[in-house]
Design an enzyme around this catalytic site. Structure first.
Site, PDB file in Angstrom:
ATOM      1  N   TYR A  27      65.795  -1.363  90.513  1.00  0.00           N
ATOM      2  CA  TYR A  27      66.074  -2.248  89.380  1.00  0.00           C
ATOM      3  C   TYR A  27      64.910  -2.433  88.417  1.00  0.00           C
ATOM      4  CZ  TYR A  27      66.307  -4.899  93.883  1.00  0.00           C
ATOM      5  OH  TYR A  27      66.199  -5.318  95.182  1.00  0.00           O
ATOM      6  N   TYR A  63      60.395  -7.597 100.128  1.00  0.00           N
ATOM      7  CA  TYR A  63      61.330  -6.509  99.773  1.00  0.00           C
ATOM      8  C   TYR A  63      60.630  -5.176  99.525  1.00  0.00           C
ATOM      9  CZ  TYR A  63      64.275 -10.614  99.215  1.00  0.00           C
ATOM     10  OH  TYR A  63      64.932 -11.796  99.429  1.00  0.00           O
ATOM     11  N   GLU A 104      66.438 -21.779 101.519  1.00  0.00           N
ATOM     12  CA  GLU A 104      66.140 -20.482 102.128  1.00  0.00           C
ATOM     13  C   GLU A 104      65.271 -19.584 101.266  1.00  0.00           C
ATOM     14  OE1 GLU A 104      70.535 -19.742 104.079  1.00  0.00           O
ATOM     15  OE2 GLU A 104      70.188 -19.072 102.038  1.00  0.00           O
ATOM     16  N   PRO A 105      64.033 -19.963 101.006  1.00  0.00           N
ATOM     17  CA  PRO A 105      63.180 -19.072 100.215  1.00  0.00           C
ATOM     18  C   PRO A 105      62.771 -17.825 101.013  1.00  0.00           C
ATOM     19  CG  PRO A 105      61.909 -20.918 101.062  1.00  0.00           C
ATOM     20  CD  PRO A 105      63.342 -21.178 101.432  1.00  0.00           C
ATOM     21  N   GLY A 106      62.756 -16.694 100.366  1.00  0.00           N
ATOM     22  CA  GLY A 106      62.288 -15.455 100.998  1.00  0.00           C
ATOM     23  C   GLY A 106      61.096 -14.934 100.224  1.00  0.00           C
ATOM     24  N   ARG A 107      61.399 -14.383  99.055  1.00  0.00           N
ATOM     25  CA  ARG A 107      60.384 -13.804  98.179  1.00  0.00           C
ATOM     26  C   ARG A 107      59.185 -14.736  97.960  1.00  0.00           C
ATOM     27  NH1 ARG A 107      61.811 -10.187  94.383  1.00  0.00           N
ATOM     28  NH2 ARG A 107      63.947 -10.928  94.534  1.00  0.00           N
ATOM     29  N   CYS A 166      60.562  13.296  95.868  1.00  0.00           N
ATOM     30  CA  CYS A 166      61.194  14.304  95.039  1.00  0.00           C
ATOM     31  C   CYS A 166      62.307  13.714  94.181  1.00  0.00           C
ATOM     32  CB  CYS A 166      61.747  15.400  95.941  1.00  0.00           C
ATOM     33  SG  CYS A 166      61.134  16.987  95.437  1.00  0.00           S
ATOM     34  N   GLU A 167      61.927  12.830  93.280  1.00  0.00           N
ATOM     35  CA  GLU A 167      62.851  12.175  92.347  1.00  0.00           C
ATOM     36  C   GLU A 167      62.051  11.872  91.096  1.00  0.00           C
ATOM     37  OE1 GLU A 167      66.039  10.910  92.508  1.00  0.00           O
ATOM     38  OE2 GLU A 167      66.383  11.707  94.523  1.00  0.00           O
TER      39      GLU A 167
HETATM   40  C1  LIG Z   1      68.300 -13.014  99.607  1.00  0.00           C
HETATM   41  C2  LIG Z   1      68.762 -14.337 100.038  1.00  0.00           C
HETATM   42  C3  LIG Z   1      67.850 -15.395 100.120  1.00  0.00           C
HETATM   43  C4  LIG Z   1      66.415 -15.289  99.695  1.00  0.00           C
HETATM   44  O1  LIG Z   1      66.271 -15.005  98.358  1.00  0.00           O
HETATM   45  P1  LIG Z   1      64.822 -14.959  97.675  1.00  0.00           P
HETATM   46  O2  LIG Z   1      65.095 -14.558  96.288  1.00  0.00           O
HETATM   47  O3  LIG Z   1      64.030 -13.953  98.422  1.00  0.00           O
HETATM   48  O4  LIG Z   1      64.237 -16.321  97.807  1.00  0.00           O
HETATM   49  C5  LIG Z   1      68.325 -16.603 100.613  1.00  0.00           C
HETATM   50  N1  LIG Z   1      69.621 -16.745 100.997  1.00  0.00           N
HETATM   51  C6  LIG Z   1      70.506 -15.746 100.928  1.00  0.00           C
HETATM   52  C7  LIG Z   1      71.879 -15.964 101.381  1.00  0.00           C
HETATM   53  C8  LIG Z   1      70.111 -14.511 100.447  1.00  0.00           C
HETATM   54  O5  LIG Z   1      71.003 -13.524 100.361  1.00  0.00           O
END
Ligand SMILES: *Cc1c(COP(=O)(O)O)cnc(C)c1O
Length: 437
Positions: free
Chosen positions: A335, A391, A291-294, A362-363
């Site tokens: 972060y 993100y 499950e890649p996102g980033r 305003c921070e």
């Molecule tokens: C956030 C998340 C991802 C994706 O993470 P990346 O760092 O964006 O690749 C995959 N699976 C789960 C369950 C997550 O919470």
């Protein structure tokens, strides 16, 4: 020369992304603006898919973790590239539904899904509900029972590995709000309970060990630990779990010092570990999900801002303020995330002074980049913050009642709007002044 392959300097000596001159994009759409390179997103999707197909011989699936960048157009791209989708809320699921995404490729995560969300998931016949805890297991079973259905579930497991960037620890991860732990028997317990329920079918186990990880070792270790658990379940409960979801978390290059591993290498190495442990433990090789996102969207995106006030506090710090900030990118404030930046109108100018890029919120903590070498910046310059594709839009807010920027997708010199700019009308859309106030 840049942290992202999406960028180059064109003949006009301007920054170019997806064949579009950034100064032209700004003329057409204004600032701030998120720009996403469609070609690079698709390239990343294919890289993952081809590697998974190759190393798991078709017995695997790549999901795009939609929380990184959840829009209907992105769902469409993931679908066209043959990826599945991971969602963590009713809103993300709804986005996928409205985009016409095939629900038999959708996984639903989250540590506290509401009854309404579970209902929507079951009604939509999604592929998997990733159950987080025992209370949720009962809830899913009850809701499925009322509908006369059998929900296909997997479990979020804490494998006892916690990895972030360059370090990872192998214990202590029991202190996390996500999932059930292995070391205290919770994980085995929840599987045992699920087997006894009428309206759920146990299909898989899942783990996600962290984000922006640069090492191979924690991923290999996680795969080993999870397969050992599958073997334990087979031995003690007589159930052979058929799906192993190894989560996301692969690092990307935000600044030149970052050195991510190639995703192909990662998949190859982990696939070897998977094959080896399955033979050793005498279990059938499971269907493998990741499950890649980033790593699919981050480097494809940039954010363009117009520079306003430049404040040189002698012997202290030079602040360069832009027309956006923590409302469109809260990651530094959250972060202390690192970013790189260039001037889109003079990308090759010599970087000769240290500045701090600040937002307009305003921070005091509303910074985008602290201490970065830049050319001398003047009001009116166009600043591009790089690798903002993940993100940023998805974490944006209306803090200070700032309308969200639009998202423009670029490809082969063509720009198309995929999220329109919010206006002040959007800002007050849900406000009510009660008549008796
Ligand atoms: C956030 C998340 C991802 C994706 O993470 P990346 O760092 O964006 O690749 C995959 N699976 C789960 C369950 C997550 O919470």
């Amino acid at each position: 020369m840049f942290v992202s392959d999406a960028l180059k300097i064109n003949d006009r000596r301007h920054l170019e992304i997806g064949g579009c001159d950034c100064t032209d994009l700004v003329k057409e759409y204004g600032t701030p603006i998120y720009v996403m390179d469609e070609g690079l997103i698709r390239k990343n999707c294919r890289l993952y898919k081809n590697s998974m197909d190759r190393y798991y011989k078709g017995n695997g699936l790549v999901l795009f973790a939609s929380k990184a960048f959840c829009t209907m157009a992105m769902c469409r791209i993931a679908q066209q590239e043959g990826l599945g989708l991971d969602v963590v809320s009713g809103g993300e699921l709804y986005t996928a539904l409205k985009a016409g995404f095939p629900m038999d490729k959708v996984y639903f995560h989250g540590n506290n899904k509401t009854a309404e969300e579970i209902e929507l998931a079951i009604d939509s016949n999604i592929r998997r509900i990733v159950v987080d805890n025992k209370w949720e297991l009962q809830l899913v079973n009850d809701i499925a029972s009322k509908k006369g259905k059998k929900a296909k579930i997997s479990f979020r497991i804490k494998p006892g590995i916690d990895a972030h960037t360059h370090d990872f620890v192998q214990t202590g991860q029991i202190d996390s709000k996500f999932g059930v732990a292995l070391e205290n028997g919770e994980a085995l317990d929840i599987v045992r309970e699920a087997i006894s329920l009428e309206n759920v079918k146990v299909e898989g186990v899942h783990c996600h060990i962290g984000s922006q990880i640069f090492d191979l070792a924690p991923f290999e270790l996680a795969a080993t630990v999870m397969l050992n658990f599958i073997a334990e379940v087979k031995e003690k409960l007589g159930l052979e779990i058929e799906e192993l979801n190894l989560g996301g978390g692969f690092g990307i290059k935000y600044v030149p010092e970052h050195d991510p591993i190639e995703y192909d290498k990662y998949i190859e190495s982990v696939s070897k570990v998977v094959a080896g442990v399955c033979i050793e433990k005498k279990i059938k090789q499971p269907f493998v999900v990741m499950e890649p996102g980033r790593s699919i969207v981050a480097s494809s995106g940039i954010t363009l801002y117009t520079v306003g006030a430049v404040k040189d506090i002698k012997n202290v710090r030079k602040y360069v303020s832009v027309d956006g900030g923590m409302a469109d990118n809260p990651r530094y404030a959250l972060y202390q995330s690192q970013y790189d930046a260039v001037l889109a109108n003079r990308p090759d100018a010599l970087k000769n002074e240290m500045v701090t890029i600040a937002g307009k919120c305003c921070e005091s903590g509303d910074l985008l980049i602290k201490d970065i070498m830049m050319p001398e910046i003047k009001p009116g310059d166009i600043l591009a913050v790089l690798a903002t594709g993940a993100y940023n839009y998805s974490m944006s807010s209306n803090y200070n009642r700032i309308p969200r920027p639009p998202v423009v997708m670029v490809r082969d010199g063509k720009a198309r709007l995929i999220v329109r700019r919010e206006d002040f009308h959007d800002i007050i859309r849900n406000d009510i002044i009660p008549e008796d106030l």
